[in-house]
Design a protein around this motif. Structure first.
Motif, PDB file in Angstrom:
ATOM      1  N   GLU A 185      43.978  41.317  49.150  1.00 15.81           N
ATOM      2  CA  GLU A 185      43.521  42.700  49.016  1.00 15.81           C
ATOM      3  C   GLU A 185      43.807  43.252  47.623  1.00 15.81           C
ATOM      4  O   GLU A 185      42.981  43.978  47.052  1.00 15.81           O
ATOM      5  CB  GLU A 185      44.154  43.570  50.108  1.00 15.81           C
ATOM      6  N   LEU A 186      44.969  42.904  47.067  1.00 12.28           N
ATOM      7  CA  LEU A 186      45.280  43.323  45.698  1.00 12.28           C
ATOM      8  C   LEU A 186      44.284  42.717  44.709  1.00 12.28           C
ATOM      9  O   LEU A 186      43.872  43.384  43.759  1.00 12.28           O
ATOM     10  CB  LEU A 186      46.703  42.913  45.310  1.00 12.28           C
ATOM     11  N   ALA A 187      43.902  41.458  44.933  1.00 13.84           N
ATOM     12  CA  ALA A 187      42.931  40.809  44.047  1.00 13.84           C
ATOM     13  C   ALA A 187      41.594  41.553  44.080  1.00 13.84           C
ATOM     14  O   ALA A 187      40.963  41.763  43.037  1.00 13.84           O
ATOM     15  CB  ALA A 187      42.745  39.347  44.440  1.00 13.84           C
ATOM     16  N   GLY A 188      41.170  41.971  45.250  1.00 19.91           N
ATOM     17  CA  GLY A 188      39.929  42.742  45.358  1.00 19.91           C
ATOM     18  C   GLY A 188      40.021  44.071  44.631  1.00 19.91           C
ATOM     19  O   GLY A 188      39.085  44.477  43.934  1.00 19.91           O
ATOM     20  N   LYS A 236      51.790  38.425  53.534  1.00 16.51           N
ATOM     21  CA  LYS A 236      51.851  38.394  52.078  1.00 16.51           C
ATOM     22  C   LYS A 236      50.563  37.834  51.487  1.00 16.51           C
ATOM     23  O   LYS A 236      50.045  38.369  50.510  1.00 16.51           O
ATOM     24  CB  LYS A 236      53.048  37.567  51.617  1.00 16.51           C
ATOM     25  N   SER A 237      50.013  36.786  52.090  1.00 14.51           N
ATOM     26  CA  SER A 237      48.784  36.210  51.544  1.00 14.51           C
ATOM     27  C   SER A 237      47.633  37.207  51.645  1.00 14.51           C
ATOM     28  O   SER A 237      46.818  37.332  50.724  1.00 14.51           O
ATOM     29  CB  SER A 237      48.435  34.895  52.233  1.00 14.51           C
ATOM     30  N   ILE A 245      49.986  47.383  41.128  1.00 20.40           N
ATOM     31  CA  ILE A 245      51.083  46.546  41.615  1.00 20.40           C
ATOM     32  C   ILE A 245      52.271  47.414  42.019  1.00 20.40           C
ATOM     33  O   ILE A 245      52.877  47.206  43.072  1.00 20.40           O
ATOM     34  CB  ILE A 245      51.468  45.498  40.547  1.00 20.40           C
ATOM     35  N   TRP A 246      52.604  48.381  41.202  1.00 22.69           N
ATOM     36  CA  TRP A 246      53.727  49.285  41.483  1.00 22.69           C
ATOM     37  C   TRP A 246      53.521  50.018  42.814  1.00 22.69           C
ATOM     38  O   TRP A 246      54.444  50.191  43.594  1.00 22.69           O
ATOM     39  CB  TRP A 246      53.850  50.286  40.335  1.00 22.69           C
ATOM     40  N   GLN A 247      52.299  50.423  43.063  1.00 21.21           N
ATOM     41  CA  GLN A 247      52.005  51.183  44.278  1.00 21.21           C
ATOM     42  C   GLN A 247      52.080  50.322  45.536  1.00 21.21           C
ATOM     43  O   GLN A 247      52.531  50.801  46.575  1.00 21.21           O
ATOM     44  CB  GLN A 247      50.618  51.819  44.169  1.00 21.21           C
ATOM     45  N   ILE A 273      45.294  49.448  51.209  1.00 23.87           N
ATOM     46  CA  ILE A 273      45.777  48.083  51.389  1.00 23.87           C
ATOM     47  C   ILE A 273      46.760  48.110  52.544  1.00 23.87           C
ATOM     48  O   ILE A 273      47.801  48.753  52.472  1.00 23.87           O
ATOM     49  CB  ILE A 273      46.410  47.544  50.093  1.00 23.87           C
ATOM     50  N   THR A 274      46.388  47.443  53.614  1.00 23.99           N
ATOM     51  CA  THR A 274      47.185  47.488  54.847  1.00 23.99           C
ATOM     52  C   THR A 274      47.463  46.084  55.372  1.00 23.99           C
ATOM     53  O   THR A 274      47.409  45.846  56.570  1.00 23.99           O
ATOM     54  CB  THR A 274      46.456  48.298  55.922  1.00 23.99           C
TER      55      THR A 274
END
Length: 161
Positions: A17-20, A11-12, A43-45, A6-7
């Motif tokens: 990317e987090l959702a994917g 923020k959006s 999330i922590w990562q 995730i790069t």
């Protein structure tokens, strides 16, 4: 093995990317605890500036500690008490810039300064809450709230079994 890169530059984009990644982690797993564990680790990562990321589950009308990353935490929180209990009873996201100014705040970690709590509701039932804490004042904003709400919209059906 899961290996996410995730790069995001914004923020959006980060939350997209987090959702994917969340979708990939939880798509074929029916166990709610396993899904919460992986999502708290994800999330922590990838969200900077956190000192706690995890879940409280609705067990008999009370919030009970679920999977998390960070220091040991409060085990049980009544609905309506503290930031998590307020989110559970109101079923509304709580974005708190200064936890010390929040009436009835429960200090599980004295280092926490700001908090974001998102209720997880599926088919009208409160399943629990996502709780994020930060040692930074005003760490969370409307973009974080919207991003985490989108994440919980994906996760909710996968916690209901």
């Amino acid at each position: 093995m899961y290996d996410f890169t995730i790069t995001a530059d914004s923020k959006s984009e980060l939350y997209r990317e987090l959702a994917g990644a969340l979708d990939s982690l939880t798509a074929d797993e029916p166990d709610a605890i396993a899904n919460m564990a992986n999502v708290s680790a994800l999330i922590w990562q990838y969200l900077p500036g956190l000192n706690w990321a995890g879940f409280y589950r609705n067990v008999g009308g009370e919030l009970v500690l679920g999977p998390f990353q960070g220091k040991a935490a409060c085990i049980r929180i009544p609905f309506g008490r503290g930031v998590c209990g307020t989110a559970a009873s109101s079923r509304e996201t709580q974005l708190v810039e200064d936890v010390h100014a929040f009436p009835g705040h429960i200090a599980c970690d004295a280092a926490s300064r700001s908090e974001l709590v998102v209720p997880i509701v599926y088919q009208g039932e409160l399943l629990g809450v996502l709780d994020l804490d930060s040692p930074e004042p005003a760490r969370f904003d409307a973009g974080d709230a919207a991003g985490c709400e989108a994440l919980m919209a994906i996760l909710g059906p996968r916690l209901a079994g």
